[in-house]
Write a protein that holds these residues in place. Structure first.
Motif, short mmCIF file in Angstrom:
data_model
loop_
_atom_site.label_atom_id
_atom_site.label_comp_id
_atom_site.label_asym_id
_atom_site.label_seq_id
_atom_site.Cartn_x
_atom_site.Cartn_y
_atom_site.Cartn_z
N SER A 16 -3.51 -8.58 4.33
CA SER A 16 -3.75 -9.18 5.65
C SER A 16 -4.33 -8.17 6.63
O SER A 16 -5.07 -8.54 7.55
CB SER A 16 -2.45 -9.77 6.20
N PHE A 17 -4.01 -6.90 6.45
CA PHE A 17 -4.54 -5.88 7.35
C PHE A 17 -6.00 -5.55 7.03
O PHE A 17 -6.71 -5.02 7.87
CB PHE A 17 -3.68 -4.61 7.30
N TYR A 18 -6.45 -5.89 5.81
CA TYR A 18 -7.86 -5.70 5.49
C TYR A 18 -8.72 -6.64 6.33
O TYR A 18 -9.87 -6.34 6.62
CB TYR A 18 -8.12 -5.98 4.01
N ILE A 19 -8.12 -7.78 6.71
CA ILE A 19 -8.85 -8.80 7.47
C ILE A 19 -8.76 -8.53 8.97
O ILE A 19 -9.75 -8.61 9.69
CB ILE A 19 -8.29 -10.21 7.17
N HIS A 20 -7.55 -8.18 9.44
CA HIS A 20 -7.30 -8.09 10.88
C HIS A 20 -7.42 -6.68 11.45
O HIS A 20 -7.24 -6.48 12.65
CB HIS A 20 -5.91 -8.64 11.20
N ALA A 21 -7.70 -5.70 10.60
CA ALA A 21 -7.83 -4.32 11.08
C ALA A 21 -9.09 -3.69 10.50
O ALA A 21 -9.59 -4.11 9.45
CB ALA A 21 -6.60 -3.50 10.67
N ALA A 63 -10.73 5.65 3.29
CA ALA A 63 -9.55 6.52 3.09
C ALA A 63 -8.26 5.78 3.44
O ALA A 63 -7.25 5.90 2.73
CB ALA A 63 -9.68 7.78 3.93
N ILE A 64 -8.28 5.02 4.53
CA ILE A 64 -7.08 4.27 4.93
C ILE A 64 -6.80 3.14 3.95
O ILE A 64 -5.65 2.88 3.58
CB ILE A 64 -7.25 3.71 6.36
N LYS A 65 -7.85 2.47 3.49
CA LYS A 65 -7.66 1.38 2.51
C LYS A 65 -7.05 1.94 1.23
O LYS A 65 -6.16 1.33 0.63
CB LYS A 65 -8.99 0.70 2.24
N ARG A 66 -7.52 3.13 0.82
CA ARG A 66 -6.97 3.76 -0.38
C ARG A 66 -5.51 4.14 -0.16
O ARG A 66 -4.67 3.97 -1.04
CB ARG A 66 -7.80 5.02 -0.69
N ALA A 67 -5.21 4.65 1.04
CA ALA A 67 -3.83 5.04 1.36
C ALA A 67 -2.90 3.84 1.40
O ALA A 67 -1.74 3.93 1.01
CB ALA A 67 -3.79 5.80 2.69
N MET A 68 -3.41 2.70 1.86
CA MET A 68 -2.59 1.49 1.87
C MET A 68 -2.15 1.13 0.46
O MET A 68 -1.03 0.65 0.24
CB MET A 68 -3.38 0.32 2.49
N VAL A 69 -3.02 1.37 -0.50
CA VAL A 69 -2.72 1.06 -1.91
C VAL A 69 -1.82 2.13 -2.51
O VAL A 69 -0.81 1.84 -3.16
CB VAL A 69 -4.02 0.93 -2.72
N ASP A 70 -2.18 3.41 -2.27
CA ASP A 70 -1.49 4.52 -2.93
C ASP A 70 -0.15 4.89 -2.30
O ASP A 70 0.75 5.37 -2.99
CB ASP A 70 -2.39 5.77 -2.93
N ASP A 71 -0.02 4.69 -0.97
CA ASP A 71 1.15 5.20 -0.24
C ASP A 71 2.19 4.13 0.08
O ASP A 71 3.37 4.44 0.25
CB ASP A 71 0.72 5.88 1.06
N LYS A 79 -2.09 7.88 9.48
CA LYS A 79 -3.07 7.02 10.16
C LYS A 79 -2.86 5.55 9.82
O LYS A 79 -3.27 4.67 10.58
CB LYS A 79 -4.49 7.45 9.78
N ILE A 80 -2.22 5.30 8.68
CA ILE A 80 -1.94 3.91 8.28
C ILE A 80 -1.19 3.19 9.39
O ILE A 80 -1.49 2.04 9.74
CB ILE A 80 -1.11 3.88 6.99
N PHE A 81 -0.20 3.86 9.95
CA PHE A 81 0.69 3.20 10.93
C PHE A 81 -0.02 2.99 12.26
O PHE A 81 0.28 2.04 12.97
CB PHE A 81 1.97 4.02 11.08
N GLU A 82 -0.97 3.85 12.59
CA GLU A 82 -1.77 3.64 13.80
C GLU A 82 -2.65 2.40 13.62
O GLU A 82 -2.82 1.61 14.55
CB GLU A 82 -2.62 4.87 14.09
N VAL A 83 -3.19 2.22 12.42
CA VAL A 83 -4.03 1.06 12.14
C VAL A 83 -3.20 -0.22 12.24
O VAL A 83 -3.63 -1.21 12.85
CB VAL A 83 -4.66 1.18 10.73
N ILE A 84 -2.01 -0.21 11.67
CA ILE A 84 -1.12 -1.37 11.75
C ILE A 84 -0.76 -1.66 13.21
O ILE A 84 -0.77 -2.81 13.66
CB ILE A 84 0.15 -1.14 10.92
N GLU A 85 -0.45 -0.60 13.95
CA GLU A 85 -0.08 -0.73 15.36
C GLU A 85 -1.18 -1.40 16.16
O GLU A 85 -0.94 -2.29 16.99
CB GLU A 85 0.22 0.65 15.94
#
Length: 220
Positions: A18-23, A28-36, A77-83
């Motif tokens: 859902s964050f791929y659509i709304h953010a 690098a962040i997309k990869r981190a969302m998967v890996d982390d 940076k993942i959490f900043e993107v979600i925020e």
């Protein structure tokens, strides 16, 4: 950790997709969302109604997101993107195995832009065993509760003083940190400088900055 009241419970899993659509995600962040990130759960919603406190115009809702991590150290940076993708105030509860830490971004609404916020500063606790993580809900309204969350998570990075708003405390803290960094760079430069007259100039500049720092911290 003080459990949130049952009235605040949500327990809704938020698909990472859902964050791929709304953010806006960099590769690098997309990869981190998967890996982390293992999973993101919207675990609680704190409102004036669910907490039985006074309403606030500036803070209408605090969402508690419980994020289970695949590894202890992750891309913050993942959490900043979600925020930025969620137009409300957020408290992150990060979990890895049997440890937890709390993360909060102090953010303020843009003037004349409804539903848009800017992150002013970020604060996090250290990793601790889950049973040792402490956070209390204190305040007569939701804004004060949110501010007290920031103070608790910031720990000794922020000093709470009567009559001083949180935004001002953060601004002064940021100003002091810039001065400290400038002093450190000049002191390093002075140690390497071989010309005596330039050493004197640097020493005078450092002295002036230390006075400025003292004046700034006295305001805190």
């Amino acid at each position: 950790m003080t459990p949130f009241p049952s009235s605040t419970r949500k327990d809704i899993r938020l698909p990472k997709e859902s964050f791929y659509i709304h953010a806006t995600l960099t590769p690098a962040i997309k990869r981190a969302m998967v890996d982390d990130i293992e999973q993101i759960v919207w675990s609680h919603t704190l409102t004036a109604e669910t907490l039985n406190v006074n309403a606030s115009d500036k803070v209408r809702q605090i969402d508690v997101l419980t994020v289970t991590l695949k590894k202890r150290e992750c891309n913050e940076k993942i959490f900043e993107v979600i925020e930025k993708a969620i137009p409300r105030h957020i408290l992150f509860l990060l979990r890895f195995k049997n440890e937890c830490r709390l993360l909060i971004h102090f953010k303020e609404a843009y003037e004349n832009v409804k539903g848009k916020f800017r992150i002013v500063e970020s604060y996090s606790t250290d990793w601790q065993p889950e049973e040792e993580v402490s956070l209390t809900i204190t305040g007569l309204d939701l804004e004060r509760i949110y501010h007290n969350f920031v103070y608790q998570i910031a720990g000794n990075k922020l000093t709470k003083e009567p009559g001083r708003e949180l935004a001002k405390a953060i601004e002064q803290n940021q100003e002091a940190e810039k001065i400290r960094n400038r002093i450190a760079r000049l002191e390093d430069k002075m140690r390497k400088e071989v010309q005596f007259n330039l050493q004197l100039q640097l020493s005078a500049e450092i002295k002036a900055l230390k006075k400025q720092l003292l004046d700034t911290t006295d305001k805190e």
